[in-house]
Design a protein around this motif. Structure first.
Motif, PDB file in Angstrom:
ATOM      1  N   TYR A   1       0.838  -1.207   0.000  1.00  0.00           N
ATOM      2  CA  TYR A   1       0.000   0.000   0.000  1.00  0.00           C
ATOM      3  C   TYR A   1       0.869   1.253   0.000  1.00  0.00           C
ATOM      4  O   TYR A   1       1.829   1.361   0.758  1.00  0.00           O
ATOM      5  CB  TYR A   1      -0.920   0.031   1.224  1.00  0.00           C
ATOM      6  CG  TYR A   1      -1.799   1.268   1.217  1.00  0.00           C
ATOM      7  CD1 TYR A   1      -2.998   1.259   0.528  1.00  0.00           C
ATOM      8  CD2 TYR A   1      -1.396   2.442   1.846  1.00  0.00           C
ATOM      9  CE1 TYR A   1      -3.792   2.398   0.466  1.00  0.00           C
ATOM     10  CE2 TYR A   1      -2.179   3.587   1.802  1.00  0.00           C
ATOM     11  CZ  TYR A   1      -3.374   3.555   1.111  1.00  0.00           C
ATOM     12  OH  TYR A   1      -4.148   4.680   1.042  1.00  0.00           O
ATOM     13  N   ASN A   2       0.490   2.205  -0.866  1.00  0.00           N
ATOM     14  CA  ASN A   2       1.095   3.538  -0.826  1.00  0.00           C
ATOM     15  C   ASN A   2       0.041   4.540  -1.256  1.00  0.00           C
ATOM     16  O   ASN A   2      -0.657   4.322  -2.259  1.00  0.00           O
ATOM     17  CB  ASN A   2       2.310   3.619  -1.743  1.00  0.00           C
ATOM     18  CG  ASN A   2       3.101   4.898  -1.534  1.00  0.00           C
ATOM     19  OD1 ASN A   2       2.725   5.959  -2.014  1.00  0.00           O
ATOM     20  ND2 ASN A   2       4.204   4.793  -0.786  1.00  0.00           N
ATOM     21  N   ASP A   3      -0.075   5.640  -0.521  1.00  0.00           N
ATOM     22  CA  ASP A   3      -1.165   6.581  -0.775  1.00  0.00           C
ATOM     23  C   ASP A   3      -1.017   7.330  -2.085  1.00  0.00           C
ATOM     24  O   ASP A   3      -1.957   8.016  -2.522  1.00  0.00           O
ATOM     25  CB  ASP A   3      -1.312   7.571   0.376  1.00  0.00           C
ATOM     26  CG  ASP A   3      -0.106   8.499   0.532  1.00  0.00           C
ATOM     27  OD1 ASP A   3       0.852   8.381  -0.250  1.00  0.00           O
ATOM     28  OD2 ASP A   3      -0.134   9.344   1.449  1.00  0.00           O
ATOM     29  N   VAL A   4       0.111   7.207  -2.779  1.00  0.00           N
ATOM     30  CA  VAL A   4       0.250   7.855  -4.071  1.00  0.00           C
ATOM     31  C   VAL A   4      -0.751   7.296  -5.074  1.00  0.00           C
ATOM     32  O   VAL A   4      -1.160   8.007  -6.006  1.00  0.00           O
ATOM     33  CB  VAL A   4       1.694   7.724  -4.600  1.00  0.00           C
ATOM     34  CG1 VAL A   4       1.980   6.320  -5.123  1.00  0.00           C
ATOM     35  CG2 VAL A   4       1.980   8.768  -5.672  1.00  0.00           C
ATOM     36  N   VAL A   5      -1.184   6.055  -4.887  1.00  0.00           N
ATOM     37  CA  VAL A   5      -2.126   5.454  -5.837  1.00  0.00           C
ATOM     38  C   VAL A   5      -3.528   6.030  -5.671  1.00  0.00           C
ATOM     39  O   VAL A   5      -4.080   6.599  -6.628  1.00  0.00           O
ATOM     40  CB  VAL A   5      -2.113   3.919  -5.733  1.00  0.00           C
ATOM     41  CG1 VAL A   5      -3.206   3.313  -6.622  1.00  0.00           C
ATOM     42  CG2 VAL A   5      -0.753   3.369  -6.119  1.00  0.00           C
TER      43      VAL A   5
END
Length: 587
Positions: A255-259
């Motif tokens: 998970y990474n909030d850039v997506v």
């Protein structure tokens, strides 16, 4: 002094303090909870090589620039690189920082006569030849999206930080006449998200290992404030291009909030019935990415935030079918290499409609949107009654196979496997590999990865490129060397469409497809239920003797190691968090 005087002074001081504490409203706004914070960090890196300097110029002690620095000017006057110009000669240096980076340049200076700033020209390049080029039409060097060729002044006994682009090489030239530039340090400012590589891949083939890592690094560089496609050019959120990137992020970083941040930006700036980025397939990729993201992370709350837009988009897509059950989309685009094959584009769009509506039906079902599910199923039933010809397009054949409109074995035999990796593309190469896997041609896919993506590494790449063509290879120069007489400049002499010559990006996230493919098909890791609650492991080693690696889930890492026995059977050792059910391969 009288007591009353002290009291008056204290009151005056307190009043002054109170006034100073009343900061302007615009300053206070930066303290608000909604104020944006940086997602990236900075590291300062010295160059690893000096590749070139102006012949016969007055340049002294340039090797000092290769030492680690501290970013601080000082009065010692020691260990300085000096470049002395005349009326007729302006000295310059070409620095190699060893690997493609995103960021800028820090220049720390010493003292020189006159105490005045000195004018220099800086040229950033993803290749040696780009850093040595001029802004002119012959090889299409540009400052599009990011300034990479600029004239600036550097201070006497000070520091300048400048630049925000993708580069590996930097050329510095003195512009002023009759000056002596003293350089203490010239360091790259590396701007990136400081996140761990949770996923991994290692096998008996070191080339495949390097390809996996290069795809991961290429996407990592493009994970800036938003998920870009390129760090030099195309510093934008292109939703279709995001799909291979998101597949890589799921494989490597979890998970990474850039997506979600990038998906939401595209949604919010694209009111329906407009297409994202003006391209119909890119709105369809938005649906497919959301399906893949939900499968990986199981975030129902986030999926529910897409409900209104998703349902309306599915309704819009369902209207783009004619009386003969053919797609009738506008904004017609798959990728650049296929853009002149109208029949191939039509076939690809028909398949994309099926893939998007399948994903949409799955998401609508999860959201309890029964009417939207029915809309998708009715549209899918119509689309499947018409099977277009791929017209020799590997892009179209791959999508037709993945959509179930063409048998994968037939697509592979008649189109995908023809001429090896010729007519592959960096973006749609991922789907060509996926279709070959669906056809059971795992060995052919491994050979294609070595031939196509491996060729970029052989030319000096440290990230994968916006486009690549195997026909460029004969007599081509490496990107980390100056082209010799008679050689073709692999960067400046090739390219088409929007990426002619040096405008061509050499760090494009859409080219990272082998990274998720190797994890999914060689390590054999496939998510079967949302949130990685169930993962199937079914390795396909091809000609490899072993392959091992890790895969990030919301619950921790799945770890696998597959070893080929002398009898050809594969021994698999698997460990996983207790929340993840593993469907194990047959031994």
């Amino acid at each position: 002094m009288k007591t009353s005087t002290w009291i008056l002074l204290i009151i005056g001081f307190l009043n002054q303090t109170i006034v100073l504490a009343q900061l302007p409203p615009i300053f206070e706004a930066t303290r608000a909870p909604q104020a944006q914070t940086e997602a990236t960090t900075r590291r300062y890196l010295p160059p690893v090589r000096i590749l070139w300097k102006t012949p016969n110029a007055a340049i002294q002690n340039e090797q000092v620039l290769l030492k680690p620095g501290n970013g601080q000017a000082d009065l010692s006057g020691k260990d300085l690189c000096r470049l002395k110009s005349t009326d007729t000669q302006k000295p310059g240096l070409l620095l190699d920082f060893g690997k493609e980076l995103h960021g800028g340049l820090q220049i720390v200076t010493g003292m020189w006569p006159g105490n005045k700033p000195i004018t220099v020209r800086l040229r950033f390049g993803e290749s040696v030849s780009e850093a040595m080029s001029d802004i002119e039409p012959t090889q299409n060097a540009t400052n599009d999206h990011a300034m990479r060729d600029l004239i600036v002044q550097v201070p006497w006994l000070g520091k300048l930080e400048i630049g925000n682009t993708g580069f590996r090489f930097v050329r510095i030239d003195v512009v002023d006449s009759n000056v002596e530039l003293a350089l203490k340090e010239v360091r790259a400012i590396f701007i990136f998200r400081d996140i761990p590589y949770l996923g991994s891949f290692r096998s008996s083939d070191t080339l495949l290992n390097q390809i996996w890592e290069t795809g991961a690094y290429t996407v990592h560089l493009n994970m800036q404030d938003y998920l870009w496609d390129g760090i030099k050019r195309d510093r934008l959120v292109w939703v279709g291009d995001m799909h291979p990137e998101v597949s890589t992020i799921n494989t490597v970083f979890g998970y990474n909030d850039v997506v979600p941040k990038s998906l939401d930006l595209s949604r919010d700036i694209t009111p329906l019935p407009q297409w994202m980025n003006g391209i119909s397939t890119y709105s369809m990729w938005w649906i497919i990415i959301h399906r893949d993201w939900y499968r990986q992370h199981g975030d129902l709350k986030y999926l529910r935030e897409q409900r209104e837009y998703l349902v309306k988009l599915l309704e819009l897509l369902s209207t783009k079918i004619d009386e003969q059950n053919r797609e009738k989309l506008d904004g017609r685009f798959l990728d650049w290499p296929s853009s002149e094959n109208k029949e191939g584009i039509h076939a690809g769009l028909q398949a994309m409609m099926v893939l998007a509506l399948q994903a949409g039906a799955e998401l609508a079902g999860i959201l309890g949107e029964k009417a939207a599910v029915s809309t998708c199923e009715e549209a899918l039933g119509r689309l499947r009654r018409y099977i277009p010809n791929p017209n020799h397009s590997k892009q179209a054949a791959a999508l037709l196979a993945l959509a179930g409109l063409m048998p994968a074995e037939q697509a592979n035999r008649e189109v995908l496997a023809v001429d090896g990796a010729r007519h592959f593309s960096t973006f749609y190469g991922y789907y060509m590999l996926q279709a070959k896997a669906q056809a059971g041609d795992y060995q052919g896919a491994l050979d294609n990865i070595r031939e196509y993506w491996g060729a970029m590494l052989q030319l000096g790449a440290t990230t994968f490129w916006e486009d690549f063509n195997l026909d460029w290879l004969p007599n081509a120069s490496r990107i980390d060397r100056l082209a010799q007489p008679g050689q073709k400049d692999i960067h400046g002499d090739y390219g088409a469409y929007c990426y002619v010559g040096f405008r061509h990006s050499l760090a494009h996230g859409w080219a990272s497809g082998p990274t998720p493919w190797l994890t999914e098909h060689v390590l054999g890791i496939k998510v079967m239920e949302p949130g990685c609650k169930v993962i199937q492991v079914e390795p396909h080693l091809g000609d490899l003797t072993f392959a091992e690696g890790t895969f990030p889930t919301p619950h921790g890492l799945v770890k696998v190691k597959h070893t080929k026995r002398p009898d050809g059977r594969v021994q698999s050792d698997i460990s996983a968090p207790k929340q993840v059910k593993i469907i194990r391969p047959k031994q």
